[in-house]
Every structure is written in C-alpha cells, then in structure tokens.
Design a protein around this motif. Structure first.
Motif, mmCIF file in Angstrom:
data_model
loop_
_atom_site.group_PDB
_atom_site.id
_atom_site.type_symbol
_atom_site.label_atom_id
_atom_site.label_comp_id
_atom_site.label_asym_id
_atom_site.label_seq_id
_atom_site.Cartn_x
_atom_site.Cartn_y
_atom_site.Cartn_z
ATOM 1 N N ARG A 1 -62.524 34.786 -17.748
ATOM 2 C CA ARG A 1 -62.206 34.616 -19.165
ATOM 3 C C ARG A 1 -62.732 35.767 -20.013
ATOM 4 N NH1 ARG A 1 -64.164 29.423 -22.584
ATOM 5 N NH2 ARG A 1 -66.177 30.325 -22.016
ATOM 6 N N VAL A 2 -63.981 36.160 -19.812
ATOM 7 C CA VAL A 2 -64.539 37.292 -20.548
ATOM 8 C C VAL A 2 -64.685 38.449 -19.572
ATOM 9 C CG1 VAL A 2 -66.457 38.143 -21.922
ATOM 10 C CG2 VAL A 2 -65.748 35.754 -22.132
ATOM 11 N N SER A 3 -63.831 39.452 -19.706
ATOM 12 C CA SER A 3 -63.832 40.593 -18.795
ATOM 13 C C SER A 3 -63.376 41.833 -19.547
ATOM 14 C CB SER A 3 -62.916 40.335 -17.597
ATOM 15 O OG SER A 3 -62.782 41.503 -16.811
ATOM 16 N N PRO A 4 -64.312 42.666 -20.010
ATOM 17 C CA PRO A 4 -63.913 43.913 -20.673
ATOM 18 C C PRO A 4 -63.007 44.775 -19.806
ATOM 19 C CG PRO A 4 -66.241 43.480 -21.038
ATOM 20 C CD PRO A 4 -65.776 42.479 -20.027
ATOM 21 N N HIS B 1 -58.974 39.942 -25.315
ATOM 22 C CA HIS B 1 -58.291 38.733 -24.849
ATOM 23 C C HIS B 1 -58.599 37.560 -25.773
ATOM 24 C CE1 HIS B 1 -56.844 35.576 -22.354
ATOM 25 N NE2 HIS B 1 -58.002 35.198 -21.887
ATOM 26 N N PRO B 2 -57.595 36.770 -26.181
ATOM 27 C CA PRO B 2 -57.822 35.662 -27.118
ATOM 28 C C PRO B 2 -58.926 34.705 -26.690
ATOM 29 C CG PRO B 2 -55.470 36.037 -26.832
ATOM 30 C CD PRO B 2 -56.168 36.932 -25.844
ATOM 31 N N ALA B 3 -59.066 34.451 -25.384
ATOM 32 C CA ALA B 3 -60.114 33.529 -24.927
ATOM 33 C C ALA B 3 -61.491 34.060 -25.263
ATOM 34 C CB ALA B 3 -59.994 33.301 -23.426
ATOM 35 N N ALA B 4 -61.660 35.384 -25.159
ATOM 36 C CA ALA B 4 -62.953 35.989 -25.503
ATOM 37 C C ALA B 4 -63.216 35.878 -26.993
ATOM 38 C CB ALA B 4 -62.972 37.448 -25.057
ATOM 39 N N ARG B 5 -62.138 36.054 -27.801
ATOM 40 C CA ARG B 5 -62.309 35.950 -29.248
ATOM 41 C C ARG B 5 -62.640 34.523 -29.659
ATOM 42 N NH1 ARG B 5 -57.664 39.401 -29.290
ATOM 43 N NH2 ARG B 5 -56.314 37.672 -29.947
ATOM 44 N N ARG C 1 -72.413 39.382 -25.492
ATOM 45 C CA ARG C 1 -71.369 39.851 -26.414
ATOM 46 C C ARG C 1 -70.531 40.967 -25.775
ATOM 47 N NH1 ARG C 1 -72.592 44.313 -29.567
ATOM 48 N NH2 ARG C 1 -74.580 45.324 -29.129
ATOM 49 N N GLN C 2 -70.082 40.714 -24.574
ATOM 50 C CA GLN C 2 -69.352 41.738 -23.832
ATOM 51 C C GLN C 2 -68.058 42.147 -24.527
ATOM 52 O OE1 GLN C 2 -68.843 39.925 -20.000
ATOM 53 N NE2 GLN C 2 -70.952 40.276 -19.373
ATOM 54 N N ALA C 3 -67.267 41.160 -24.962
ATOM 55 C CA ALA C 3 -65.987 41.469 -25.594
ATOM 56 C C ALA C 3 -66.194 42.240 -26.896
ATOM 57 C CB ALA C 3 -65.205 40.185 -25.860
#
Length: 314
Positions: free
Chosen positions: A201-204, A302-306, A150-152
């Motif tokens: 894609r998921v990168s805080p 980022h929308p991809a993370a959401r 759950r990084q984002a």
C-alpha cells in the motif's frame, strides 16, 4: 580507529595523513568523497554499508552525526583507514553552535578535484540541494523508503524539490523493473493502451514506477495494493494482449509476452550496499529520474498512501 575529542578539521586531516603513513600507503587511490548525514544510533550501520560500497568505489567516507544542538560548540571524531574498506573514513559528531554550520567542518576534508556525494540513509531535508551539506555535493542521495512514518510524503517532497544531482534509492530499487519492461516492449513493440502496477500500500518505489510509465508511455497507469513484498506486478495492456511481470516472493519474477511462453527472470530485492554502489557509478544528473520526479510531483502519490496520511492527521 583513532578517537579525537574536541578537535577540528585540521586535526582530522592530519590524522588521515598519519594513518596513511602508518599503513605504508600514502596514496589510497580514492576517487570521491562520500558524506553520510546520519543519526547517531544508525551511524555504524550506515558506515558499514558505505565501506562495502567503497570496495567498488574507493572513497573518503565522512559520517556526520548531529548531537545536542544546544550548549558549547564541539567537534569529536573517530578516524581510521583500511579494515574492510578501500579508503579513509571518519565519523564526526557535531554539538552546539557548530551544528548550524556543518559545512565549515566538512569542506576542508573533501578530496580536492574529485566528486562529492552526500547520502542521507534515513531522515533527509525537504530540499537536499539547499541543505548546507547537500550544497557541497555533486550528487545527493536520499531514501524515502527509510523515512519512518512518512514515506509517501517524503517521496513527494523529494520530487517537488528536485535539483540536478538529486536521486532517491526508492528510484534505484526499480532499475530491474524498468530494464525488464523496456526489454519486453523492445521484443513486443506496439502502442501501450494502459498500465497497472501492484505493490504494498505504501511504496515510494511503486509510485515512482507508475510515474515513470505514465511519463514514458503517455497512458493511464492504475496503482493497486498487494501484500508485497515490495512491487509484485506490472502489466502493460496492448492491442495484442498483456505484457506482464509478476513477482510474488521478492526474488524470482515471471515475464509474460503475447505469443510466447512465460519465462522466469531473476528480480531479487537488493541490499542497501548494492543500491548505493549503483548510484555511485553515476555522478552526472539523471535526466530520466528528473522527468519522473516532475511527473510524480504533478500527479501525487498513490491514493491509499494519501488516505493513510489524512487519517493520521485527524
């Protein structure tokens, strides 16, 4: 390391004194207390990183591990000094009722009249400033990148609950990117019309870089996905052309500025001990991170993370 079973803060403090005298060094020159709140399986790795950072920042390192929260209250500890570390160190395991009041064990062990830094290498509280141990800290360091699964969400929680003294190693990871982009704009001044950041894609860290650019430049920032590693490019569009930094291998980047030849620049992904050392150099609140956290809390990740989060919740 001396092992203390069913002990207390007084006995741990006494063991620190005994260990110093045995080593013939009653004064260790420590400048801070570093409290590490870590899960048991990760404690040794986190202590190793802290010992490496302590070469630059001599500290009393206190690792706090939460054991079984049920049953009889008990405090166990391993205490030592030296051995590739500059300062003292202890790993304290709390079980039972005492896990609800960890500050009662840690507070007497803090070095007097010196800063206290609290670091969560993995899972962290949603509001570090309200945490019993976090409240003891001058600085509170989390790492959204290290939160499994759950990084984002973790990054957004940290931004939403920001308090002076908070920071995140996801922010520290983009120091080099921010420095290069600022230097490039100094050499090529002009209004930035838009910006784009490409990353995994998921990168805080990429989300924070987007928020920082949006807050500082007051322009639209587009976030796109790449195969990585980490952040792979940042592009600033001006009337004169594009100012860009591209990095495909996680080590060497290319800086492109209108009217000038491309230049290679070192921009390697840093180890955890390097990131921690950087944060320990600064013990006052980071106003730039505060503004960036506010921006990200307002705009979201980022929308991809959401989308990934929404898909996982179905």
């Amino acid at each position: 390391m001396m092992e203390l079973i069913d002990t207390n803060s007084s006995a741990i403090a006494a063991e620190f004194v005994r260990a110093r005298r045995s080593a013939g060094s009653p004064a260790m020159g420590m400048i801070m207390t570093l409290v590490i709140v870590v899960e048991g399986m990760d404690a040794e790795d986190a202590m190793k990183v802290a010992r490496s950072a302590s070469r630059e920042h001599p500290a009393r390192i206190i690792g706090v591990v939460y054991g079984d929260r049920r049953g009889t209250a008990q405090v166990d500890a391993q205490v030592g000094i030296g051995s590739d570390a500059s300062g003292e160190r202890a790993i304290i395991t709390l079980t039972g009722e005492v896990t609800r009041h960890p500050q009662s064990v840690v507070l007497p062990l803090l070095l007097p009249d010196s800063p206290v830094v609290v670091w969560w290498p993995g899972n962290c509280p949603d509001d570090p400033g309200a945490d019993p141990l976090g409240a003891l800290g001058t600085r509170r360091i989390t790492d959204s990148v290290a939160v499994p699964g759950r990084q984002a969400k973790a990054m957004l929680e940290q931004c939403s609950s920001y308090a002076p003294g908070n920071t995140d190693l996801a922010w520290t990871r983009i120091t080099g990117w921010r420095a290069l982009l600022a230097a490039a704009l100094d050499q090529h001044p002009g209004k930035v019309l838009s910006a784009a950041v490409s990353a995994e894609r998921v990168s805080p860290s990429a989300d924070l870089l987007c928020a920082w650019l949006g807050d500082r430049l007051r322009c639209e920032v587009v976030r796109t996905s790449s195969k990585g590693p980490g952040i792979t490019s940042a592009v600033l569009t001006t009337k004169q052309g594009e100012v860009s930094i591209t990095r495909g291998d996680g080590r060497l980047a290319t800086l492109s500025v209108p009217g000038q030849p491309d230049r290679p620049v070192a921009l390697k992904r840093r180890n955890l001990d390097e990131l921690l050392s950087e944060e320990l150099r600064r013990l006052d609140p980071d106003d730039v991170y505060a503004a960036t956290a506010k921006q990200l809390a307002r705009t979201g990740a980022h929308p991809a993370a959401r989308k990934k989060k929404a898909k996982a919740s179905k």
